[in-house]
Write a protein that holds these residues in place. Structure first.
Motif, short mmCIF file in Angstrom:
data_model
loop_
_atom_site.label_atom_id
_atom_site.label_comp_id
_atom_site.label_asym_id
_atom_site.label_seq_id
_atom_site.Cartn_x
_atom_site.Cartn_y
_atom_site.Cartn_z
N TYR A 38 26.56 37.58 36.13
CA TYR A 38 27.96 37.66 35.74
C TYR A 38 28.50 36.25 35.57
O TYR A 38 28.42 35.42 36.48
N GLU A 39 28.99 35.97 34.38
CA GLU A 39 29.53 34.65 34.03
C GLU A 39 28.55 33.53 34.39
O GLU A 39 28.92 32.49 34.96
N GLN A 83 29.12 47.24 31.30
CA GLN A 83 30.52 46.83 31.27
C GLN A 83 31.32 47.51 32.38
O GLN A 83 31.04 48.65 32.76
N HIS A 104 38.87 36.31 43.08
CA HIS A 104 38.27 36.28 41.75
C HIS A 104 38.97 37.27 40.83
O HIS A 104 39.43 38.32 41.28
N THR A 105 39.01 36.93 39.58
CA THR A 105 39.62 37.82 38.60
C THR A 105 38.55 38.47 37.74
O THR A 105 37.71 37.78 37.15
N MET A 106 38.55 39.77 37.70
CA MET A 106 37.69 40.53 36.82
C MET A 106 38.56 41.40 35.93
O MET A 106 39.71 41.71 36.30
N ALA A 107 38.03 41.82 34.79
CA ALA A 107 38.82 42.63 33.86
C ALA A 107 37.98 43.75 33.29
O ALA A 107 36.74 43.67 33.26
N ASP A 138 34.54 43.40 31.16
CA ASP A 138 33.61 42.35 31.60
C ASP A 138 32.23 42.98 31.79
O ASP A 138 32.11 44.13 32.24
N ARG A 139 31.19 42.22 31.46
CA ARG A 139 29.85 42.82 31.41
C ARG A 139 28.88 42.12 32.34
O ARG A 139 28.84 40.88 32.41
#
Length: 314
Positions: free
Chosen positions: A236-237, A261, A301-304, A307-308
């Motif tokens: 992730y990222e 996702q 942390h920010t996730m949306a 996001d995959r």
């Protein structure tokens, strides 16, 4: 009974302790010390530590089939060789170096899951039951005649670590029962049906990478089967994301999102699209950060949605 014990990891410790309590352990054979951790300091196998605490001689041949180890064992005049996850193949000269041969404690219901990692693979494959088998050893890989079995149900949420600890205790108890009944002539060895055999290969870290095109159930079982080691992971990222905890949901795959996702975010969990169903992730570790609940992770942390999680090759 006079015993020569051969074993290496934590799984073998409970059986060694039972043998020390109820029989005479003449010697312990285990794998050589290995470097461990970031500092690469040499660490002793768990079995060696217990043996030394009890004043039992320890031998750590790099390759037990080389040299005159069979003659040294024969000179000990042992009644039985007990083998529990030793980690080396034994030849006929060693297997016959004691009065009654060699008995192995194996963590599966043979002939299923022969090999190095039966506990991991029975969870990964979604089995509902496993157990312990004691057997007379031959020169094959877990192919000897079976002596006694004990069955253990696998709870749907059980991890490898949890099942490992249950089976370690069951294995110790079954070994003692096997030794007692074997000496009294109360056990009739049973041939294995080789046509029903399956193989549990050694675990490699690369096996723990998650493929979200697989079903949610398959991924869930992978996560359980690799907890606490080597731990199922994704990316992730640009960072490795280890997944320690997950749950199955009743939701179907969302056709509006790609596999991997995020389809739903909650303060307590992350729902991820898979090839079949939605997987709910509850406990993670990102990069070098600490292992934590998703609720704690999302505080910092920010996730949306969308996001995959990806594979390394993607």
């Amino acid at each position: 009974m006079k015993i020569v014990f051969m074993g290496t990891p934590d799984f073998a410790v409970e059986t060694l302790k039972k043998c020390i309590d109820q029989h005479e352990v003449l010697a312990v054979f285990t794998q050589p010390d290995k470097p461990k951790g970031r500092g690469k300091k040499m660490a002793s196998p768990p079995v060696k530590i217990v043996a030394e605490e009890n004043g039992i001689p320890v031998y750590q041949p790099l390759k037990i089939k080389q040299g005159d180890w069979s003659e040294k064992i024969k000179a000990m005049n042992a009644d039985m060789i007990v083998v529990v996850a030793y980690g080396q193949i034994l030849d006929k000269a060693i297997l016959t170096a004691s009065k009654y041969g060699a008995i192995n404690v194996h963590a599966s219901l043979l002939p299923a899951y022969r090999g190095a990692a039966p506990i991991n693979w029975c969870i990964i494959k979604g089995e509902k039951e496993t157990g312990i088998t004691t057997m007379l050893m031959d020169e094959g890989l877990d192919t000897g005649d079976m002596l006694l079995k004990t069955r253990v149900p696998i709870d749907p949420s059980m991890t490898f670590g949890e099942l490992h600890d249950v089976l370690a205790v069951k294995g110790a108890d079954l070994l003692i029962e096997t030794l007692d009944k074997w000496i009294l002539g109360e056990i009739h060895p049973e041939k294995q049906n080789h046509d029903e055999s399956s193989y549990a290969s050694k675990i490699d870290k690369s096996m723990a990478e998650i493929d979200f095109s697989q079903s949610a159930e398959s991924i869930y079982n992978l996560i359980r089967g690799f907890n606490p080691w080597p731990v199922a992971y994704t990316f992730y990222e640009g960072k490795r994301l280890k997944i320690y905890g997950a749950q199955l949901t009743d939701e179907a795959t969302n056709p509006h999102f790609e596999k991997g996702q995020i389809v739903n975010l909650s303060p307590n969990y992350i729902d991820v699209n898979t090839g079949e169903g939605i997987l709910r992730i509850t406990e993670i570790q990102l990069g070098s950060a600490k292992r934590m609940s998703v609720s704690a992770f999302l505080l910092g942390h920010t996730m949306a949605l969308g996001d995959r999680f990806i594979r390394q090759e993607d």
